[in-house]
Design a protein around this motif. Structure first.
Motif, short mmCIF file in Angstrom:
data_model
loop_
_atom_site.label_atom_id
_atom_site.label_comp_id
_atom_site.label_asym_id
_atom_site.label_seq_id
_atom_site.Cartn_x
_atom_site.Cartn_y
_atom_site.Cartn_z
N SER A 50 51.77 66.84 56.63
CA SER A 50 51.92 66.73 55.18
C SER A 50 51.21 67.93 54.57
O SER A 50 50.45 68.63 55.24
CB SER A 50 51.34 65.42 54.66
OG SER A 50 49.95 65.34 54.95
N GLY A 51 51.46 68.18 53.30
CA GLY A 51 50.82 69.30 52.63
C GLY A 51 51.58 70.60 52.83
O GLY A 51 52.70 70.63 53.37
N ASP A 52 50.97 71.71 52.40
CA ASP A 52 51.64 73.00 52.40
C ASP A 52 52.07 73.47 53.79
O ASP A 52 53.08 74.16 53.93
CB ASP A 52 50.74 74.07 51.77
CG ASP A 52 50.55 73.86 50.27
OD1 ASP A 52 51.37 73.12 49.68
OD2 ASP A 52 49.59 74.43 49.71
N LEU A 53 51.31 73.12 54.82
CA LEU A 53 51.62 73.62 56.15
C LEU A 53 52.46 72.65 56.98
O LEU A 53 52.65 72.85 58.17
CB LEU A 53 50.33 73.95 56.90
CG LEU A 53 49.54 75.14 56.34
CD1 LEU A 53 48.40 75.52 57.27
CD2 LEU A 53 50.45 76.34 56.12
N TYR A 57 45.68 69.87 57.87
CA TYR A 57 44.87 71.09 57.76
C TYR A 57 43.59 70.84 56.98
O TYR A 57 43.09 71.70 56.26
CB TYR A 57 45.68 72.24 57.16
CG TYR A 57 45.43 73.57 57.85
CD1 TYR A 57 45.72 73.73 59.19
CD2 TYR A 57 44.91 74.65 57.15
CE1 TYR A 57 45.49 74.94 59.83
CE2 TYR A 57 44.67 75.86 57.78
CZ TYR A 57 44.97 76.00 59.13
OH TYR A 57 44.73 77.20 59.76
N GLN A 81 46.86 86.38 52.31
CA GLN A 81 45.94 85.39 51.78
C GLN A 81 44.56 85.60 52.38
O GLN A 81 44.43 86.04 53.53
CB GLN A 81 46.42 83.96 52.03
CG GLN A 81 46.42 83.52 53.48
CD GLN A 81 47.63 83.98 54.26
OE1 GLN A 81 48.56 84.60 53.72
NE2 GLN A 81 47.64 83.70 55.56
N ASN A 95 44.00 81.70 48.21
CA ASN A 95 45.00 80.72 48.66
C ASN A 95 45.56 79.86 47.54
O ASN A 95 46.60 79.24 47.70
CB ASN A 95 44.40 79.82 49.74
CG ASN A 95 44.75 80.30 51.14
OD1 ASN A 95 45.82 80.83 51.37
ND2 ASN A 95 43.82 80.13 52.07
N SER A 96 44.86 79.80 46.42
CA SER A 96 45.34 79.00 45.29
C SER A 96 46.32 79.76 44.41
O SER A 96 46.83 79.21 43.43
CB SER A 96 44.15 78.53 44.44
OG SER A 96 43.47 79.64 43.88
N THR A 140 49.43 81.22 42.62
CA THR A 140 50.81 80.77 42.42
C THR A 140 51.68 81.82 41.74
O THR A 140 52.90 81.78 41.85
CB THR A 140 50.85 79.48 41.56
OG1 THR A 140 50.19 79.72 40.31
CG2 THR A 140 50.17 78.33 42.29
N TYR A 147 51.98 82.52 54.32
CA TYR A 147 52.61 81.25 54.63
C TYR A 147 54.04 81.22 54.09
O TYR A 147 54.37 81.91 53.12
CB TYR A 147 51.77 80.10 54.08
CG TYR A 147 50.38 80.07 54.68
CD1 TYR A 147 50.21 80.12 56.06
CD2 TYR A 147 49.24 80.04 53.89
CE1 TYR A 147 48.95 80.11 56.64
CE2 TYR A 147 47.96 80.03 54.46
CZ TYR A 147 47.82 80.06 55.83
OH TYR A 147 46.58 80.07 56.40
N SER A 187 56.19 79.51 52.23
CA SER A 187 56.55 79.37 50.82
C SER A 187 56.04 80.55 50.00
O SER A 187 56.68 80.99 49.04
CB SER A 187 55.99 78.06 50.26
OG SER A 187 54.59 78.01 50.42
N VAL A 188 54.89 81.11 50.41
CA VAL A 188 54.33 82.28 49.72
C VAL A 188 55.18 83.51 50.02
O VAL A 188 55.47 84.32 49.13
CB VAL A 188 52.87 82.50 50.14
CG1 VAL A 188 52.33 83.82 49.59
CG2 VAL A 188 52.00 81.34 49.67
#
Length: 425
Positions: free
Chosen positions: A46-49, A91, A181, A212-213, A215, A238, A240-241
């Protein structure tokens, strides 16, 4: 794991029928049930990774299904089915440690993590409990990581191959701008990219870390493009980035080549920009629907069949980590069948004496110069280039050989980021 029924050929049907008849005639003769051995996917589900963790876990389950259908592992004359257990570390260090404890309670014999911050959360626990673990980040290795292996991907050591390839096909390019990042992944990656560009005579005209925050990537891209680079490197940002960075490069009029570790979201990148814009981008992960993929992956029996089964079970969910946990499991399978044991100390001793075959062929244990131990199984690795919206393998090179040729440059750049073994203690 999937419960999809196995489709039998006519020959297999006849063999099965014959076996059934034999069992009826001789009821005392029957095949003993396989024992079970557990392996663990301790990954961000779950989450970004999750974009890395879920496909990795799914791939491990597909691998286990195929291995079990083929009769399981043969360890010291006994057959074992493989069961994959998973835990969502998200993570987050506390969650990852909880997952490691859960795996010890379940007698998991081999654990797989993405690497980076999740490994640092469990290193001490791993040592105390002899938790044999694989990571995708070779930079996790250190003198105190006794039971950690980097058996497949030795990120970021393939970056040198990419810089060599770029110099060969574009000898007139001179400058590069790059960003990452600000975490252990970004710092290690940019240090190696710097060494790779140094070795090939590129001038680094912009070198940026971002939080890392972050956007809004428009200012970061504007800063890079203000230096008028011939090449833009977006490192191991990452997925999405990386997509947002590529979109901004397109919006702001960039026309050159893009370098990235994986280009995991290439179809989305093409959709948001164009095939023409992404043409010539360089990364390091092949596509597995290539009709020649089995030729490139001799350390994984029938990768094409694995790819087909994965996509049947998890349609439209394949990405770079889908095969990395299975490839690590294939190394582990070779090791346990050679050693005749699942126990960590004996298995490590046997693996070092008999290096397993790597996904891309023969490999050797390596890493002491940079990480304080030789727990990285280093083989060849591909360079891929985007052609007509898809990646194609354009070269396969020797990662350890590249390091040996440029060791002083790499060490200099690693020391700038305090990444050498003596700086970590």
């Amino acid at each position: 794991m999937s419960d999809t029924p196995l489709k039998l050929t006519r020959r297999q049907t006849l063999v099965t029928a014959a076996a059934t008849a034999a069992t009826l005639v001789f009821p005392a003769i029957s095949r003993a049930a396989n024992k079970t051995v557990k392996v663990g996917a301790l990954a961000p589900l779950s989450g970004d990774l999750a974009l890395w963790g879920l496909p990795a876990k799914n791939g491990a389950e597909v691998w286990a299904k195929l291995i079990n259908q083929a009769g399981g592992l043969n360890v010291n004359g006994e057959r074992y089915d493989v069961e994959v257990v998973s835990f969502d570390g998200a993570y987050v260090p506390e969650n990852t440690l909880q997952g490691a404890r859960s795996f010890v309670d379940q007698d998991v014999k081999f654990t797989m993590v993405i690497g980076g911050d999740d490994w640092s959360a469990i290193q001490d626990f791993s040592n105390r409990n002899k938790l044999l673990t694989s990571t995708l980040y070779v930079s996790d290795l250190n003198p105190d990581a006794k039971y950690l292996l980097a058996p497949i991907e030795v990120h970021p050591f393939y970056f040198g191959l990419g810089a060599d390839y770029l110099r060969k096909v574009e000898p007139n390019l001179k400058t590069v701008a790059m960003c990452a990042q600000d975490d252990v992944t970004g710092r290690t990656s940019l240090a190696y990219w710097r060494a790779a560009f140094d070795a090939n005579g590129f001038e680094i005209v912009n070198d940026t870390y971002f939080d890392n925050s972050t956007t809004d990537f428009a200012p970061i891209v504007s800063s890079m493009l203000a230096a008028k680079p011939d090449v833009v490197c977006i490192d191991t940002t990452y997925p999405s980035v990386a997509l947002l960075l590529v979109e901004q490069l397109y919006t702001q009029g960039y026309k050159g080549r893009i370098l990235h570790a994986g280009l995991e979201l290439l179809p989305d990148m093409v959709a948001r920009t164009s095939k023409e814009f992404m043409e010539g981008s360089i990364a390091f992960f092949p596509r597995f629907d290539d009709p020649n993929i089995n030729k490139f992956t001799p350390g994984f029996p029938d990768m094409a069949a694995f790819y087909a089964e994965y996509n049947k079970t998890h349609p439209n969910e394949w990405n770079n980590t889908s095969w990395e946990f299975p490839a690590a499991l294939e190394v582990w399978k070779q090791a346990v069948e050679t050693a005749g044991t699942f126990e960590s100390d004996a298995l490590l001793e046997s693996m070092k004496a008999n290096p397993p075959k790597h996904l891309f062929g023969a490999a050797r244990w390596w890493g002491k110069d940079l990480f304080g131990n030789d727990n990285a199984l280093v083989g060849n690795w591909p360079v891929v280039e985007v052609k007509d919206g898809k990646v194609e393998i354009v070269e396969i090179g020797d990662q350890a050989g590249w390091f040996d040729a440029h060791k002083d440059i790499v060490e200099k750049r690693f020391r700038e980021e305090s990444l050498m073994p003596d700086q970590k203690r």
